[in-house]
Design an enzyme around this catalytic site. Structure first.
Site, short mmCIF file in Angstrom:
data_model
loop_
_atom_site.label_atom_id
_atom_site.label_comp_id
_atom_site.label_asym_id
_atom_site.label_seq_id
_atom_site.Cartn_x
_atom_site.Cartn_y
_atom_site.Cartn_z
N ASN A 53 -13.20 -5.40 7.95
CA ASN A 53 -13.98 -5.69 9.17
C ASN A 53 -13.72 -4.71 10.31
O ASN A 53 -14.61 -4.41 11.09
CB ASN A 53 -13.79 -7.15 9.61
CG ASN A 53 -12.36 -7.49 9.96
OD1 ASN A 53 -11.43 -6.81 9.53
ND2 ASN A 53 -12.18 -8.53 10.72
N LYS A 59 -3.33 0.51 0.83
CA LYS A 59 -4.49 0.13 0.01
C LYS A 59 -5.54 -0.43 0.96
O LYS A 59 -5.37 -1.52 1.50
CB LYS A 59 -4.13 -0.93 -1.03
CG LYS A 59 -5.26 -1.09 -2.06
CD LYS A 59 -5.36 -2.48 -2.64
CE LYS A 59 -5.98 -3.46 -1.70
NZ LYS A 59 -7.41 -3.20 -1.35
N PRO A 60 -6.62 0.33 1.18
CA PRO A 60 -7.66 -0.19 2.07
C PRO A 60 -8.53 -1.21 1.33
O PRO A 60 -8.48 -1.30 0.10
CB PRO A 60 -8.48 1.06 2.42
CG PRO A 60 -8.34 1.94 1.21
CD PRO A 60 -6.97 1.65 0.62
N ALA A 61 -9.34 -1.94 2.07
CA ALA A 61 -10.26 -2.89 1.45
C ALA A 61 -11.25 -2.15 0.55
O ALA A 61 -11.67 -1.03 0.86
CB ALA A 61 -11.01 -3.66 2.53
N GLU A 70 -1.04 -10.49 9.45
CA GLU A 70 -2.00 -10.87 10.50
C GLU A 70 -3.17 -11.50 9.77
O GLU A 70 -3.88 -10.82 9.03
CB GLU A 70 -2.40 -9.63 11.29
CG GLU A 70 -2.92 -9.95 12.68
CD GLU A 70 -4.41 -10.12 12.71
OE1 GLU A 70 -4.86 -11.29 12.67
OE2 GLU A 70 -5.12 -9.11 12.75
N CYS A 126 -11.32 -11.76 13.40
CA CYS A 126 -10.45 -12.94 13.36
C CYS A 126 -10.24 -13.53 14.75
O CYS A 126 -9.70 -14.61 14.87
CB CYS A 126 -9.14 -12.62 12.67
SG CYS A 126 -8.42 -11.12 13.27
N GLU A 132 -12.75 -21.22 8.68
CA GLU A 132 -13.11 -19.96 9.33
C GLU A 132 -14.56 -19.64 8.95
O GLU A 132 -14.95 -19.82 7.80
CB GLU A 132 -12.17 -18.85 8.86
CG GLU A 132 -11.94 -17.80 9.90
CD GLU A 132 -11.00 -16.68 9.49
OE1 GLU A 132 -10.66 -15.90 10.35
OE2 GLU A 132 -10.62 -16.60 8.31
P1 ADP Z 1 -11.51 -10.98 3.12
O1 ADP Z 1 -11.78 -12.32 2.54
O2 ADP Z 1 -11.73 -10.89 4.56
O3 ADP Z 1 -12.06 -9.83 2.35
P2 ADP Z 1 -8.99 -10.61 1.88
O4 ADP Z 1 -7.70 -11.19 2.32
O5 ADP Z 1 -9.55 -11.02 0.58
O6 ADP Z 1 -9.95 -10.86 3.08
O7 ADP Z 1 -8.90 -9.03 1.88
C1 ADP Z 1 -8.10 -8.28 2.76
C2 ADP Z 1 -7.38 -7.20 1.99
O8 ADP Z 1 -6.55 -7.83 1.03
C3 ADP Z 1 -8.28 -6.26 1.21
O9 ADP Z 1 -7.74 -4.96 1.25
C4 ADP Z 1 -8.24 -6.83 -0.18
O10 ADP Z 1 -8.48 -5.86 -1.18
C5 ADP Z 1 -6.79 -7.28 -0.25
N1 ADP Z 1 -6.51 -8.30 -1.28
C6 ADP Z 1 -7.30 -9.34 -1.67
N2 ADP Z 1 -6.71 -10.05 -2.65
C7 ADP Z 1 -5.50 -9.46 -2.88
C8 ADP Z 1 -4.39 -9.72 -3.77
N3 ADP Z 1 -4.41 -10.74 -4.61
N4 ADP Z 1 -3.33 -8.90 -3.71
C9 ADP Z 1 -3.30 -7.86 -2.85
N5 ADP Z 1 -4.29 -7.56 -1.99
C10 ADP Z 1 -5.37 -8.35 -1.99
#
Ligand code: ADP
Length: 484
Positions: free
Chosen positions: A154, A177-179, A253, A287, A388
């Site tokens: 986001n 590790k980015p999203a 966070e 958030c 949320e």
């Molecule tokens: P959102 O629902 O807002 O996407 P997430 O918590 O799923 O929030 O995602 C935030 C970050 O966490 C992203 O970089 C996502 O790839 C990562 N992520 C999600 N699931 C896992 C997991 N099981 N282990 C490590 N990282 C994760």
């Protein structure tokens, strides 16, 4: 896409690479559905390699002077500002927020580099009086070591700089590790760090469609000393559990469910304008967005009149277009959640006075757009009261008593941001003291800056980012006792 540099690689040990990825995954523009790029679908082997590179780089980086580190961070700040227009366009294409908001985020993101370039020089120790005459104590600060960072989509640049800038300032090395939705914004930041002169191995980035294997490597690799995460509370809990085995340091966070309280003495028009800006920030995908708007019954009517008028005139569309105020949602699942929460609220008695549906007309049909929505007469029986939302919905809850509203505001497992509108100083003070939230805005919808500690109470997180606290998260205290 003219003028926007797109990097479709991971960054390990100072090199752009495909690592050991077997394939790639697509990155979409949520406003158009177009594929912007294909990036390597990495995994635990890449994470392990990046962690090893970060561990190898740590001894040299952690013993540079803070002045050397500050100089590099300052260069990163200037490069980010010089490229702000290009970075903002990339962010709008990849994440969807309107261009003006992307520009704000680039500036906010860059400000962490300049703030922590300065803070690097203020990593002070202490001398502590000893109870014994022939004895002295000192305490000094050390960087924690290799940091593994996981960031959300986001705020795809500032959530990275908010972690990397203090980590580097402290003398740590990093693997990010980015999203999976926004790896291109991350790569653009790493491009800047490379050019700013960050030595090989000090910062590394791995990408993957499935975050789990990389997350596991971060939690179990003994070279990682600290985990820092921004994202959902659900995933935060997984990481906290995983970090426990090796007692890794953790900062998380997580989610929020911000109350926005409008007290009877407030100017209802001014407060409603603030509520719109806050609740629809980043299409509600922040958030700290208002999730429950509590309005005193005495001023409910003028407040809702302004709210409805402002929300129904919000311009929704592709963020690259002039004048657009609300962009798309991140994906189909987010759209489905908006529909489900709205239907649930309406079925339990809420009044839907604007929005409430997906927007599919013309070009909007190609993206994931939801109409800015206002729900009146929301109450605690509805899902939206507790879950949320993370989307463009403003739920209004009337109240009559100040003590009641404080209890209602605190009746959540979250504790990130809260807002209060009032002109009464003692009332504002009582609210501020009573609210169980880490960030409180009094007549203020933007209580954040690089200089200010950001973070939540309760299940909204552990630790603070930004400010003096932000660098502490990457430092260990080492005590030295000396017998004279
Ligand atoms: P959102 O629902 O807002 O996407 P997430 O918590 O799923 O929030 O995602 C935030 C970050 O966490 C992203 O970089 C996502 O790839 C990562 N992520 C999600 N699931 C896992 C997991 N099981 N282990 C490590 N990282 C994760």
């Amino acid at each position: 896409m003219s003028g926007v540099r797109i990097i479709e690689k991971m960054y390990i040990a100072g090199e752009w690479t495909d690592g050991q990825a077997k394939g790639t995954f697509p990155v979409y523009n949520p406003a158009t559905g177009e594929v912007l790029a294909h990036v390597p679908d990495g995994g635990s082997a890449d994470a392990a390699e990046a962690i090893a590179a970060a561990a190898e780089a740590f001894p040299a980086w952690s013993t540079t002077t803070s002045y050397e580190r500050a100089e590099i961070l300052d260069r990163a700040y200037r490069l980010m500002m010089e490229r702000s227009e290009e970075l903002a366009r990339l962010m709008t294409m990849e994440q969807g927020k309107p261009l003006t908001m992307s520009r704000n985020e680039v500036a906010y993101g860059a400000s962490f580099f300049s703030w922590y370039a300065e803070e690097a020089k203020r990593i002070y120790g202490e001398t502590i009086p000893s109870p014994r005459a022939n004895h002295r104590f000192l305490s000094i600060k050390h960087p924690v070591g290799v940091v593994a960072a996981i960031t959300p989509w986001n705020y795809p640049m500032s959530m990275i700089t908010r972690k990397i800038a203090p980590a580097l300032a402290a003398g740590c090395t990093v693997v990010l590790k980015p999203a999976e939705q926004t790896p291109l914004c991350a790569a653009a930041i790493f491009d800047i760090l490379h050019e700013a002169g960050v030595p090989a191995g000090v910062v590394n980035m791995v990408t993957a469609l499935d975050p789990e294997p990389i997350g596991k490597e971060f939690m179990t690799n003994p070279l990682v000393k600290k985990l820092t995460f921004t994202g959902s509370t659900e995933v935060g809990k997984i990481l906290l559990r995983g970090a426990a085995d090796q007692v890794k340091r953790v900062s998380v966070e997580l989610g929020g469910h911000a109350p926005f309280i409008v007290l009877p003495d407030a100017d209802p028009v001014h407060a409603a304008k603030g509520a719109v800006l806050n609740a629809f920030l980043n299409s509600g995908q922040a958030c700290i967005c208002a999730n429950r708007i509590f309005v005193h019954r005495d001023i409910l009517e003028p407040f809702t009149a302004t709210l409805i008028q402002r929300v129904s005139s919000l311009k929704v569309g592709n963020g690259l277009e002039e004048g657009v105020q609300v962009g798309p949602l991140v994906d189909e699942a987010a759209l489905a959640k908006m529909v489900a929460q709205t239907e649930d609220a309406v079925s339990k008695g809420a009044r839907l006075v604007c929005g409430g549906t997906q927007l599919t007309e013309g070009e909007l049909g190609k993206g994931t757009f939801f109409a800015p929505t206002v729900l009146l007469d929301v109450n605690e029986s509805m899902r939206i009261y507790r879950e949320e939302t993370f989307g463009p919905i403003a739920p209004v809850i009337p109240f009559s008593d100040e003590d009641d509203v404080l209890a209602m505001a605190n009746d959540t497992t979250y504790g990130l941001a809260a807002y209060v509108y009032t002109r009464d100083l003692s009332l504002a003070w009582r609210m501020w003291e009573g609210l169980e939230f880490g960030i409180i805005g009094i007549n203020d919808i933007n209580p954040s800056a690089a200089a200010a500690p950001f973070g939540g109470m309760k299940e909204s997180g552990i630790g603070r980012e930004g400010g003096r606290e932000g660098i502490e998260a990457y430092l260990e205290t080492k005590l030295i006792g000396i017998q004279l």
